[in-house]
Design a protein around this motif. Structure first.
Motif, PDB file in Angstrom:
ATOM      1  N   ALA A  79      58.780 -38.604  55.268  1.00  8.69           N
ATOM      2  CA  ALA A  79      59.473 -38.833  56.539  1.00  8.69           C
ATOM      3  C   ALA A  79      59.189 -37.711  57.532  1.00  8.69           C
ATOM      4  O   ALA A  79      59.159 -37.937  58.746  1.00  8.69           O
ATOM      5  N   ASN A  80      58.949 -36.518  57.025  1.00  8.99           N
ATOM      6  CA  ASN A  80      58.702 -35.358  57.887  1.00  8.99           C
ATOM      7  C   ASN A  80      57.223 -35.108  58.164  1.00  8.99           C
ATOM      8  O   ASN A  80      56.890 -34.237  58.959  1.00  8.99           O
ATOM      9  N   GLN A  81      56.339 -35.843  57.507  1.00 11.44           N
ATOM     10  CA  GLN A  81      54.906 -35.609  57.675  1.00 11.44           C
ATOM     11  C   GLN A  81      54.457 -36.024  59.074  1.00 11.44           C
ATOM     12  O   GLN A  81      54.759 -37.113  59.541  1.00 11.44           O
ATOM     13  N   SER A  82      53.718 -35.146  59.738  1.00 10.27           N
ATOM     14  CA  SER A  82      53.228 -35.437  61.090  1.00 10.27           C
ATOM     15  C   SER A  82      51.711 -35.358  61.191  1.00 10.27           C
ATOM     16  O   SER A  82      51.135 -35.783  62.183  1.00 10.27           O
ATOM     17  N   ILE A  83      51.063 -34.808  60.169  1.00 15.29           N
ATOM     18  CA  ILE A  83      49.604 -34.706  60.135  1.00 15.29           C
ATOM     19  C   ILE A  83      49.124 -35.347  58.835  1.00 15.29           C
ATOM     20  O   ILE A  83      49.659 -35.066  57.768  1.00 15.29           O
ATOM     21  N   TYR A  84      48.140 -36.225  58.943  1.00 11.71           N
ATOM     22  CA  TYR A  84      47.580 -36.910  57.776  1.00 11.71           C
ATOM     23  C   TYR A  84      46.253 -36.259  57.414  1.00 11.71           C
ATOM     24  O   TYR A  84      45.351 -36.165  58.249  1.00 11.71           O
ATOM     25  N   ILE A  85      46.126 -35.811  56.181  1.00 14.78           N
ATOM     26  CA  ILE A  85      44.910 -35.163  55.699  1.00 14.78           C
ATOM     27  C   ILE A  85      43.938 -36.250  55.240  1.00 14.78           C
ATOM     28  O   ILE A  85      44.262 -37.046  54.353  1.00 14.78           O
ATOM     29  N   LEU A  86      42.774 -36.289  55.849  1.00 18.35           N
ATOM     30  CA  LEU A  86      41.771 -37.304  55.535  1.00 18.35           C
ATOM     31  C   LEU A  86      41.056 -36.999  54.227  1.00 18.35           C
ATOM     32  O   LEU A  86      40.925 -35.830  53.840  1.00 18.35           O
ATOM     33  N   ASN A  87      40.579 -38.041  53.571  1.00 18.71           N
ATOM     34  CA  ASN A  87      39.789 -37.923  52.345  1.00 18.71           C
ATOM     35  C   ASN A  87      40.474 -37.074  51.289  1.00 18.71           C
ATOM     36  O   ASN A  87      39.814 -36.382  50.522  1.00 18.71           O
ATOM     37  N   ASN A  88      41.784 -37.121  51.279  1.00 14.10           N
ATOM     38  CA  ASN A  88      42.597 -36.354  50.337  1.00 14.10           C
ATOM     39  C   ASN A  88      42.227 -34.866  50.344  1.00 14.10           C
ATOM     40  O   ASN A  88      42.373 -34.157  49.367  1.00 14.10           O
ATOM     41  N   GLY A  89      41.676 -34.414  51.478  1.00 12.52           N
ATOM     42  CA  GLY A  89      41.354 -33.005  51.645  1.00 12.52           C
ATOM     43  C   GLY A  89      40.010 -32.578  51.091  1.00 12.52           C
ATOM     44  O   GLY A  89      39.708 -31.394  51.055  1.00 12.52           O
ATOM     45  N   TYR A  90      39.151 -33.529  50.686  1.00 14.73           N
ATOM     46  CA  TYR A  90      37.893 -33.179  50.020  1.00 14.73           C
ATOM     47  C   TYR A  90      36.655 -33.611  50.783  1.00 14.73           C
ATOM     48  O   TYR A  90      35.736 -34.166  50.214  1.00 14.73           O
ATOM     49  N   ASN A  91      36.577 -33.368  52.067  1.00 10.78           N
ATOM     50  CA  ASN A  91      35.352 -33.641  52.802  1.00 10.78           C
ATOM     51  C   ASN A  91      35.155 -32.567  53.864  1.00 10.78           C
ATOM     52  O   ASN A  91      35.559 -32.738  55.005  1.00 10.78           O
ATOM     53  N   PRO A  92      34.533 -31.474  53.489  1.00  6.45           N
ATOM     54  CA  PRO A  92      34.412 -30.331  54.406  1.00  6.45           C
ATOM     55  C   PRO A  92      33.479 -30.553  55.590  1.00  6.45           C
ATOM     56  O   PRO A  92      33.515 -29.778  56.531  1.00  6.45           O
TER      57      PRO A  92
END
Length: 162
Positions: A79-92
């Motif tokens: 409910a508090n999340q405002s930023i979505y991390i793409l590719n579960n954080g694994y695409n530099p």
């Protein structure tokens, strides 16, 4: 659902970089249907009693369920999340996160999710439903778990996943 499948779901839930993704999996494990998740709002949960009130598209209460402590924690984080991390954080090599639109819905969408569907989807619940299935598909691909795409509600024994 067998122990191996349950262990795999718990593993994926624990590896999710986004509380928004983890809560979808957890709610399905606790017996909430995908179409019910669409209409959950930030105030659908009473965190003190751990009771989740599930309403339909008209706002009429369908049922109430008792959630696990873990689900309550994930719900509040989602409910508090405002930023979505793409590719579960694994695409530099590509963009790593996107902003989520501020919303009273539990499952928030990005501006891109909304714009991409604006011409063919007129209701926000349709955008949210599509976002849920898209996230499940991406997690299924990321974790090599095709069953996740077809996951429906699975009410499991509380002691098994509390």
């Amino acid at each position: 659902m067998g122990n191996k499948a349950l262990e795999q779901l718990l593993f994926i839930e624990n590896q999710c970089a986004n509380a928004q993704d983890a809560i979808i999996i957890r709610l399905l494990m606790e017996g909430v249907e995908v179409h019910e998740i669409v209409y959950l709002t930030n105030d659908s949960l009473d965190p003190d009693s751990r009771v989740l009130t599930i309403k339909n598209h008209s706002g009429i209460t369908i049922r109430k369920i008792l959630l696990t402590t873990k689900c309550v924690e994930l719900f509040q984080n989602a409910a508090n999340q405002s930023i979505y991390i793409l590719n579960n954080g694994y695409n530099p090599i590509s963009k790593t996160s996107i902003n989520l639109r501020d919303s009273h819905f539990l499952i928030k969408v990005s501006f891109q999710d909304y714009i991409a569907n604006e011409c063919m989807i007129t209701e926000m619940d349709s955008v949210i439903l599509r976002a849920i299935y898209t996230r499940l598909k991406r997690l299924a691909e990321f974790f090599s778990c095709p069953e996740l795409i077809h996951l429906t509600t699975v009410k499991l024994e509380e002691k098994a996943y509390a």
